[in-house]
Design an enzyme around this catalytic site. Structure first.
Site, PDB file in Angstrom:
ATOM      1  CD  GLU A 226      -2.989  -0.805   2.082  1.00  0.00           C
ATOM      2  OE1 GLU A 226      -3.301  -0.017   2.754  1.00  0.00           O
ATOM      3  OE2 GLU A 226      -3.993  -1.877   2.257  1.00  0.00           O
TER       4      GLU A 226
ATOM      5  CE  LYS B  18     -10.709  -3.370   3.755  1.00  0.00           C
ATOM      6  NZ  LYS B  18      -9.893  -4.590   4.631  1.00  0.00           N
TER       7      LYS B  18
HETATM    8  P1  PGA Z   1      -6.377  -5.958   2.645  1.00  0.00           P
HETATM    9  O1  PGA Z   1      -5.947  -4.908   3.732  1.00  0.00           O
HETATM   10  O2  PGA Z   1      -6.867  -5.131   1.461  1.00  0.00           O
HETATM   11  O3  PGA Z   1      -5.139  -6.899   2.138  1.00  0.00           O
HETATM   12  O4  PGA Z   1      -7.555  -6.874   3.407  1.00  0.00           O
HETATM   13  C1  PGA Z   1      -6.536  -3.934   3.879  1.00  0.00           C
HETATM   14  C2  PGA Z   1      -7.153  -3.854   5.581  1.00  0.00           C
HETATM   15  O5  PGA Z   1      -6.815  -4.791   5.901  1.00  0.00           O
HETATM   16  O6  PGA Z   1      -7.635  -2.972   5.909  1.00  0.00           O
HETATM   17 ZN    ZN Z   2      -7.828  -3.919   8.204  1.00  0.00          ZN
END
Ligand code: PGA
Ligand code: ZN
Length: 433
Positions: free
Chosen positions: A209, A341
């Site tokens: 990220e 998400k």
């Molecule tokens: P991931 O990580 O997109 O790999 O799940 C992001 C998070 O855990 O917030």
């Molecule tokens: Zn997370």
């Protein structure tokens, strides 16, 4: 005469994400000529309750190809959506769930459906002549808001070869006057942190990220270094720049046993809570995400009750953007805040339902990108349009991350100004226990 917002074409496309893995793009064309396009992101540290990300399996590309998900879009999804009205997004999303027929979108793939759901919204907004955030706010009856950013400085866990256990060391600038100031401060901290790591010979590169990929000997070193970086950048830790952690404990804990490989020790839930309470006492931490594994919700509630000062407790793997789970977690006092998400749920309507459930229960929200991303900026528009008061899309490095920060800066230019969430964005007050 046929309505201009009727869905006239749906296409799927295989494109690439920021980890050099194939992902799904959907493109929707309406009868009046308006178009919308969106790309599904992909997580690495996924909750068990997430919508299924459909991957082809087999030997090609480590089994991670998405030809089946693209075929879902070009076949059954296209068939079902042609002739539907893009303005009625909830109806479109319901139809996607109906034709899939499984509770977790295992047949069509949550990656296919989320790309389509987002593309339909983009097309409808284009037909209405509105930016997406405004169209979403109008549809949902929400108050638009510029979210407070949480920005990654160090990346660990599944995003950085598991060199450290803690997945994200992030900063937040609660007293920044606006988004631009928060980004300016964070950039200064990011550079200071990079210089410190380089000087110590502990810099590997950047993680998934965009945060630095550190070679810490202990997890706590990340906190020590972050405080030093905040000070080196000329800020007061805890006042100008505070710390948020995504522990992502489901990655190394289950059934109440937590194996911190970097620290060379194993703890039970109470032991991990004790460690986190020590960190909260020693460092200016204002937010803890997934402090325990997703199968350990009671530990979340115990930690909340034991905190000596308000700290936001965020549910990601625990809640997987699911309205029912949000309600259950609110009832047991497990979290103050839900991570949102869209690809965990597979549709925009399902994501909005989780956010509405959170608000009704007095919980806060963070709109979140995934570790596998693209240039797609839909997440920024969801946060602004639905008035989600915080956003987290990674660091200030790598193009798939800056695409989001830069889109938010564009949205911040709007006159009259959209209100900035600032420190009200953080869910620091306690909710009913
Ligand atoms: P991931 O990580 O997109 O790999 O799940 C992001 C998070 O855990 O917030
Ligand atoms: Zn997370």
């Amino acid at each position: 005469m046929i309505r201009s917002t009727i869905i006239a074409e749906v296409r799927g496309r295989r494109v690439w994400d920021s980890r050099a893995r194939p992902t799904v793009e959907a493109e929707v064309v309406l009868a009046g000529g308006a178009r919308g396009r969106a790309i599904a992101p992909a997580g690495a540290s996924r909750g068990a309750g997430e919508a299924v990300e459909l991957r082809d399996g087999g030997p090609r590309l480590s089994g991670l190809d998405v030809r089946h998900a693209v075929a879902s879009i070009e076949g059954p999804i296209r068939q079902a959506l042609l002739g539907m009205d893009a303005e009625l997004l909830e109806g479109v999303d319901r139809r996607l769930l109906e034709i899939d027929g499984t509770p977790d979108l295992a047949r069509l793939g949550g990656n296919a459906t989320v790309a389509v759901s987002m593309a339909v919204a983009h097309a409808a907004a284009a037909a209405a002549g509105m930016p997406l955030w405004q169209w979403l706010a109008t549809l949902a009856g929400t108050e638009p808001l510029l979210p407070l950013p949480e920005i990654q400085i160090f990346g660990g866990g599944a995003h950085a070869g598991r060199r450290v256990d803690i997945q994200d060391f992030l900063v937040v600038c609660p007293n920044a006057g606006d988004l631009a100031e928060a980004l300016d401060r964070t950039a200064a901290v990011y550079h200071a942190a990079g210089e410190l790591l380089a000087k110590l010979g502990r810099l590997y590169g950047v993680a998934d990220e965009g945060g630095f990929w550190p070679a810490f000997g202990r997890n706590e070193e990340g906190l020590e270094l972050l405080v030093r970086a905040i000070e080196a950048a000329g800020f007061v830790p805890g006042e100008d720049v505070a710390i948020c952690l995504d522990i992502a404990a489901s990655e190394w804990g289950r059934k109440g046993r937590y194996r911190l490989a970097c620290d060379g020790r194993e703890l039970d839930s109470d032991g991990l809570a004790e460690l986190l309470l020590q960190w909260v006492a020693r460092y200016p931490i204002v937010s803890l995400e997934d402090p325990f594994a997703e199968d350990d919700p009671a530990a979340f509630a115990r930690l909340r009750a034991a905190l000596p000062r308000p700290v936001q407790i965020v549910g990601d793997d625990l809640l997987v953007t699911d309205a029912a789970r949000v309600q259950a977690a609110a009832r047991r006092g497990a979290c103050t805040t839900v991570l949102l998400k869209p690809n965990q749920r597979g549709t925009l309507s399902g994501t909005l339902a989780a956010w509405q459930a959170a608000r009704e229960a007095g919980l806060g929200g963070i709109a979140s990108a995934r570790s596998g991303e693209s240039e797609d900026v839909t997440i920024c528009h969801l946060a602004v349009g639905w008035g989600i008061p915080q956003i987290k899309v990674g660091a200030m490095a790598r193009g798939e991350r800056t695409a989001k920060w830069n889109e938010l800066l564009r949205l911040a230019e709007r006159r009259p100004h959209l209100p900035f969430a600032g420190d009200r964005g953080l869910q620091l007050r306690s909710v009913s226990r």
